[in-house]
Design an enzyme around this catalytic site. Structure first.
Site, PDB file in Angstrom:
ATOM      1  N   SER A 110       0.850  -1.187   0.000  1.00  0.00           N
ATOM      2  CA  SER A 110       0.000   0.000   0.000  1.00  0.00           C
ATOM      3  C   SER A 110       0.886   1.237   0.000  1.00  0.00           C
ATOM      4  CB  SER A 110      -0.835  -0.042   1.277  1.00  0.00           C
ATOM      5  OG  SER A 110      -1.239   1.247   1.642  1.00  0.00           O
ATOM      6  N   SER A 111       0.336   2.368  -0.444  1.00  0.00           N
ATOM      7  CA  SER A 111       1.145   3.587  -0.495  1.00  0.00           C
ATOM      8  C   SER A 111       1.493   4.102   0.902  1.00  0.00           C
ATOM      9  CB  SER A 111       0.410   4.677  -1.272  1.00  0.00           C
ATOM     10  OG  SER A 111      -0.807   4.965  -0.648  1.00  0.00           O
ATOM     11  N   CYS A 112       0.814   3.604   1.945  1.00  0.00           N
ATOM     12  CA  CYS A 112       1.119   4.105   3.294  1.00  0.00           C
ATOM     13  C   CYS A 112       2.434   3.566   3.832  1.00  0.00           C
ATOM     14  CB  CYS A 112      -0.035   3.843   4.246  1.00  0.00           C
ATOM     15  SG  CYS A 112      -0.235   2.116   4.574  1.00  0.00           S
ATOM     16  N   TYR A 139      -0.230  -0.902  10.430  1.00  0.00           N
ATOM     17  CA  TYR A 139      -0.557  -1.512   9.131  1.00  0.00           C
ATOM     18  C   TYR A 139       0.628  -1.367   8.174  1.00  0.00           C
ATOM     19  CZ  TYR A 139      -3.123  -1.745   4.614  1.00  0.00           C
ATOM     20  OH  TYR A 139      -3.564  -2.049   3.348  1.00  0.00           O
ATOM     21  N   LYS A 143       3.045  -4.126   6.222  1.00  0.00           N
ATOM     22  CA  LYS A 143       3.239  -4.148   4.764  1.00  0.00           C
ATOM     23  C   LYS A 143       4.724  -4.050   4.402  1.00  0.00           C
ATOM     24  CE  LYS A 143      -0.973  -4.505   3.258  1.00  0.00           C
ATOM     25  NZ  LYS A 143      -1.353  -5.768   2.589  1.00  0.00           N
ATOM     26  N   HIS A 186     -13.135   3.671   2.997  1.00  0.00           N
ATOM     27  CA  HIS A 186     -12.252   4.679   2.408  1.00  0.00           C
ATOM     28  C   HIS A 186     -13.101   5.815   1.821  1.00  0.00           C
ATOM     29  CE1 HIS A 186      -9.200   1.228   2.009  1.00  0.00           C
ATOM     30  NE2 HIS A 186      -8.710   2.071   2.889  1.00  0.00           N
TER      31      HIS A 186
END
Ligand SMILES: NC(=O)c1ccc[n+]([C@@H]2O[C@H](COP(=O)([O-])OP(=O)(O)OC[C@H]3O[C@@H](n4cnc5c(N)ncnc54)[C@H](OP(=O)(O)O)[C@@H]3O)[C@@H](O)[C@H]2O)c1
Length: 326
Positions: A110-112, A139, A143, A186
């Site tokens: 994920s981009s986070c 989270y 990842k 979201h």
């Protein structure tokens, strides 16, 4: 030896938004040997059950699209579940997959994973260069561990066992099968739900948190499925030349972003909500901009096909079908 279409492919998380899109796309391409299990049949946090599954099934490839996923509220409320479940799922699937002889895995991140203050647009090499956004740090850490698992297995077992595990980092995704939970969703599903309800109830206005000025990027999930298959199937030399041994992930974005205010207007148009949209600027905005740099994937030859507006139209149509609304 299996032909391409007969390859035994396990899609983990096949009932989720991304997993179901990957299954649709693989079927569309003629794949006939796909396997999946519901959570009730196979809890991926259960190591013994996952080991038994892989020993029995011995798939050729894995798309790892199973994860605990959610918005800011969910991440803030259930941080223990977000870190524990995601670590367990990916450890079990990657390690037990490896033990059963799986050579190819695509892990979805994920981009986070990128630092809160990463330069925009965010490049792959921004990983681990700064502090993460605290809200979804648990989270994101899971990842990042998933990326490092893939890299480490490649480093240790690439030569000896021929493993080739890859990671794709999607931007924000939306599309059929999204989560419309009033608290845990979201931004796109949340706004679709709220505008739909407002239209149904003839509400004169919809209030949205923040100023509407932050910019965000969104990719339609069918494009994500195509990108996932593209990354999985990419020639090994080409992939290895495009990434680094200890920076083995690749971004998958739309390539441009939109303000939350413009996004809200677009969704109101798609839903046909004619009331006012009000921004409550006393509420927090979040980061001013979050855009992925997807030039690596673009240079290799993949670009998204679905515009935001047409993706939203399909998403709303599916939302109406799923919820039997009119
Ligand atoms: N949605 C986005 O905007 C977005 C953006 C970037 C990256 N991603 C990544 O893309 C991947 C898929 O996301 P998604 O949006 O498709 O999520 P999703 O719709 O919530 O789907 C996740 C799937 O994983 C399954 N799952 C979770 N824990 C499991 C367990 N312990 N055992 C078995 N199955 C389990 C869920 O099963 P149940 O249905 O039974 O819960 C669900 O089907 C994730 O890795 C996510 O980080 C998503």
């Amino acid at each position: 030896m299996h032909t391409d279409a007969e390859k035994k492919i396990y899609v983990a998380g096949h009932r989720g938004m991304v997993g179901s899109a990957i299954v649709r796309e693989l079927k569309r391409r003629g794949h006939t040997n796909l396997i999946y299990r519901t959570r009730q049949e196979l809890d991926l946090t259960d190591q013994a059950a996952v080991r038994h599954f892989f020993e029995t099934e011995k798939p050729d490839q894995i798309y790892l699209a199973a994860a605990k996923v959610g918005g800011i509220h969910a991440n803030n409320t259930y941080p223990a579940e977000f870190i524990y479940e995601n670590l367990m799922v990916q450890n079990n699937v990657i390690h037990q997959g490896f033990l059963s002889g799986v050579k190819k895995i695509l892990f979805l991140g994920s981009s986070c994973i990128y630092p809160k203050l990463a330069p925009q647009p965010m490049r792959e090499d921004a990983l681990l260069t700064g502090k993460l956004e605290p809200t979804n740090e648990p989270y994101a850490i899971a990842k990042i561990a998933g990326i490092k698992l893939c890299e480490s297995y490649n480093r240790q077992y690439g030569q000896s066992h021929g493993v080739d595990y890859r990671s794709a980092m999607p931007t924000n995704l939306y599309g059929p099968g999204d989560n419309y939970h009033p608290e845990n969703s979201h931004v796109i599903p949340a706004l679709i739900f709220r505008f739909h309800e407002a239209k149904k109830n003839n509400q004169a206005e919809v209030v949205i948190w923040g100023t509407g000025s932050p910019m965000r990027e969104f990719l339609y999930v069918d494009d994500m499925a195509k990108a996932s298959i593209f990354v999985m199937e990419m020639d090994q030399k080409l992939y290895q030349n495009s990434v680094q041994v200890q920076q083995n992930h690749i971004n998958v974005g739309f390539g441009s972003d939109i303000t939350i205010a413009n996004l809200a207007q677009l969704i109101a148009k798609v839903v046909d909500y004619k009331g006012r949209i009000v921004f409550d600027s006393s509420r927090p905005d979040g980061a001013p901009k979050k855009l992925m740099d997807s030039s690596k994937l673009k240079d290799i030859g993949w670009t998204p096909q679905v515009s935001l507006e047409s993706g939203l139209v399909t998403t709303y149509r599916e939302f109406m079908k799923d919820h039997e609304l009119s």
